[in-house]
Design an enzyme around this catalytic site. Structure first.
Site, short mmCIF file in Angstrom:
data_model
loop_
_atom_site.label_atom_id
_atom_site.label_comp_id
_atom_site.label_asym_id
_atom_site.label_seq_id
_atom_site.Cartn_x
_atom_site.Cartn_y
_atom_site.Cartn_z
N HIS A 61 0.89 -1.18 0.00
CA HIS A 61 0.00 0.00 0.00
C HIS A 61 0.92 1.22 0.00
O HIS A 61 1.63 1.45 0.98
CB HIS A 61 -0.87 0.03 1.26
CG HIS A 61 -1.71 -1.19 1.46
ND1 HIS A 61 -3.04 -1.25 1.09
CD2 HIS A 61 -1.43 -2.40 2.01
CE1 HIS A 61 -3.53 -2.45 1.40
NE2 HIS A 61 -2.57 -3.16 1.96
N PHE A 62 0.93 1.98 -1.09
CA PHE A 62 1.84 3.13 -1.17
C PHE A 62 1.11 4.48 -1.02
O PHE A 62 1.72 5.53 -1.17
CB PHE A 62 2.66 3.08 -2.46
CG PHE A 62 3.82 2.09 -2.41
CD1 PHE A 62 4.20 1.48 -1.21
CD2 PHE A 62 4.53 1.76 -3.55
CE1 PHE A 62 5.26 0.57 -1.15
CE2 PHE A 62 5.60 0.86 -3.51
CZ PHE A 62 5.96 0.26 -2.31
N ARG A 63 -0.20 4.44 -0.76
CA ARG A 63 -0.93 5.61 -0.21
C ARG A 63 -1.10 6.80 -1.14
O ARG A 63 -1.57 7.85 -0.67
CB ARG A 63 -0.27 6.09 1.09
CG ARG A 63 0.01 5.03 2.13
CD ARG A 63 -1.25 4.33 2.56
NE ARG A 63 -1.06 3.51 3.76
CZ ARG A 63 -1.88 2.54 4.11
NH1 ARG A 63 -2.92 2.22 3.35
NH2 ARG A 63 -1.68 1.84 5.21
N HIS A 231 -2.62 -12.61 2.58
CA HIS A 231 -2.19 -12.69 3.99
C HIS A 231 -3.03 -13.63 4.86
O HIS A 231 -3.79 -13.20 5.72
CB HIS A 231 -2.09 -11.31 4.64
CG HIS A 231 -3.18 -10.32 4.33
ND1 HIS A 231 -4.49 -10.67 4.19
CD2 HIS A 231 -3.13 -8.98 4.16
CE1 HIS A 231 -5.20 -9.60 3.93
NE2 HIS A 231 -4.39 -8.56 3.91
N ASP A 302 2.52 -6.92 2.48
CA ASP A 302 1.41 -6.10 2.97
C ASP A 302 1.95 -4.82 3.62
O ASP A 302 1.47 -4.41 4.69
CB ASP A 302 0.51 -6.88 3.94
CG ASP A 302 -0.78 -6.13 4.25
OD1 ASP A 302 -1.10 -5.17 3.51
OD2 ASP A 302 -1.46 -6.49 5.22
O1 DOR Z 1 -3.69 -4.01 8.32
C1 DOR Z 1 -4.02 -3.68 7.19
N1 DOR Z 1 -3.72 -2.47 6.71
N2 DOR Z 1 -4.70 -4.54 6.44
C2 DOR Z 1 -5.26 -4.19 5.28
O2 DOR Z 1 -5.91 -4.99 4.67
C3 DOR Z 1 -5.14 -2.79 4.80
C4 DOR Z 1 -3.94 -2.18 5.32
C5 DOR Z 1 -3.89 -0.69 5.11
O3 DOR Z 1 -4.10 -0.28 3.97
O4 DOR Z 1 -3.62 0.04 6.04
#
Ligand code: DOR
Length: 436
Positions: A61-63, A231, A302
């Site tokens: 996840h690069f936001r 995961h 993740d």
């Molecule tokens: O812990 C998590 N954070 N699980 C996810 O599925 C999404 C991720 C996030 O984008 O923060």
């Protein structure tokens, strides 16, 4: 004349470990084993090192856009390259969510300018875009469709069976799924009232994961659609997944193979909070057994950065997720050093597995004709992971203080040395991954 020669390394090839020099031309592997007299514009001395097919992280996840105070494609991909990762597939729960061609194209265009590594982006499934998914998954730079069966960070959610079935009927490529049962999550949320992060695996308990995965596998079998369970965290899902190989693949994350409850919550509190949760030791042991028995197809970090301030909020207001793209290689090589998995299985989980599942026909294999993507590692290096080394914008790592045995020392992407001895080289030149 080669563009690049990797000299004197031990290469992890389809023929096993081979001591040979690797010749690279035009971004591809031109030769495994070259005459000592061969000339090259550039030489990477790999004496004493192992040359692995480039590590592909299929869950980060690069936001960007929207949450770039936590990370962006530039900082996340820099962190990836520093950790020996050569390509990533990024999740759609940004702000706004990646749920249309316009939003996907925006990310791809942005990554072409700022990504240090090769890249692809998932499109998030919603009740509104079901009809478009079959076309969206064929766009340049699309890693496929991601479906959240239970809610996590962001607002993507498909929790009713009718929409789920419609999503599964919507296209052809493997669908990546976050598998937790939304109804049970909602029902159990009051358990968190006034509690600390220790209750996180109780709120989002085994049954949340098992119920959701069982339902997903039934639907996948019924519709004939390939699904990918991200995961996996419970012992109980393993036999279900092992029986579903014809239509389901699955992923394990380094943190679920390394951290366990209650120890991680004692030490890290909300900084160990993620979805699905880190669970007690019996699950970690079952996950390792599934690594050994071959049930897991890929490893994904993740990588889910949130700032320290956000993570320090009192539970359950604290967001779920932890960074991991930069620590994947040293953490897992330490498991290799300690005998929990072979280096060959590491390659299977981080390169060939990803290529096989997602159809990356030119990646994941150290063989002539393939992209010259390499993760060069020093298996003997003993180093401590520190927050300082971790370059994610979030500014922390759950592995601060982890004594690693095995370290990424160079990252090579399509023949360009992007990282050497902890320094990024050149400028961001990532390209979209090409899928079959
Ligand atoms: O812990 C998590 N954070 N699980 C996810 O599925 C999404 C991720 C996030 O984008 O923060």
């Amino acid at each position: 004349m080669f563009d690049l020669l990797l000299k004197n390394g031990t290469c992890l090839t389809p023929n096993g470990r081979v001591r040979c020099d690797v010749g690279v031309r035009d971004g591809r592997i031109e030769a495994l084993g070259v005459p000592a007299s061969a000339a090259a514009k550039d030489v990477l001395d790999c004496t004493g090192l192992h040359v692995l097919p480039g590590v592909i992280d299929t869950q980060v996840h690069f936001r960007e856009p929207g949450l770039t105070h936590k990370e962006d494609i530039g900082s996340g991909s820099a962190s990836a390259a520093l950790g020996g990762v050569t390509a990533f597939c990024e999740m759609p729960n940004t702000t706004p969510s990646t749920d249309s061609a316009e939003r996907l194209n925006w990310k791809v265009a942005r990554a072409k300018e700022t990504s240090w590594t090769d890249f692809a982006f998932y499109v998030g499934a919603t009740a509104q875009n079901v009809a478009a998914l079959g076309a969206l998954e064929r766009l340049e730079g699309c890693a496929g469709v991601k479906m959240f069966l239970g809610s996590s960070t962001g607002n993507l959610l498909v929790d009713d069976t009718v929409t789920m079935a419609a999503v599964l009927a919507s296209g052809r490529r493997r669908i990546a799924c976050h598998s937790e049962d939304e109804a049970r999550l909602k029902e159990r949320k009051p358990l968190t009232d006034g509690k600390t992060a220790h209750v996180h695996p109780e709120w989002r308990d085994e049954e949340c994961a098992v119920r959701s995965t069982a339902r997903l596998l039934d639907l996948a079998k019924l519709t004939g659609r390939q699904v990918h369970v991200l995961h996996v965290t419970t012992a109980e899902e393993i036999p279900l997944l092992a029986r579903a190989k014809a239509f389901a693949s699955c992923e394990v994350s380094p943190q679920h193979l390394t951290l366990f409850a209650p120890d991680c919550y004692d030490r890290l509190g909300t900084f160990a909070q993620m979805n699905p949760p880190i669970r007690e030791r019996r699950h970690l042991e079952a996950l390792w057994e599934a690594v050994r028995s071959g049930v897991f197809d890929v490893l994904g970090s993740d990588h889910a950065p949130h700032t320290r301030e956000e993570k320090a909020k009192p539970y359950p207001a604290s967001p779920s997720g932890m960074p991991g793209v930069q620590t994947l290689v040293p953490v897992m090589l330490t498991h290799v050093a300690q005998g929990r998995l072979s280096l060959e299985r590491f390659v299977d989980l981080t390169a060939s597995g990803a290529a096989r599942l997602f159809g990356l026909t030119t990646k994941g294999r150290l063989a002539v004709g393939f992209d010259a993507d390499f993760t060069v590692v020093d298996l003997a290096a003993k180093r401590t992971i520190t927050t300082d080394w971790s370059k994610s914008r979030c500014g922390w790592t759950p592995f601060d203080g982890f004594e690693a045995e095995g370290w990424p020392v160079a990252t090579v992407i399509r023949g360009a040395v992007v990282m050497k001895d902890g320094q990024l080289l050149g400028k961001p030149s990532g390209q979209p991954l090409r899928f079959a």
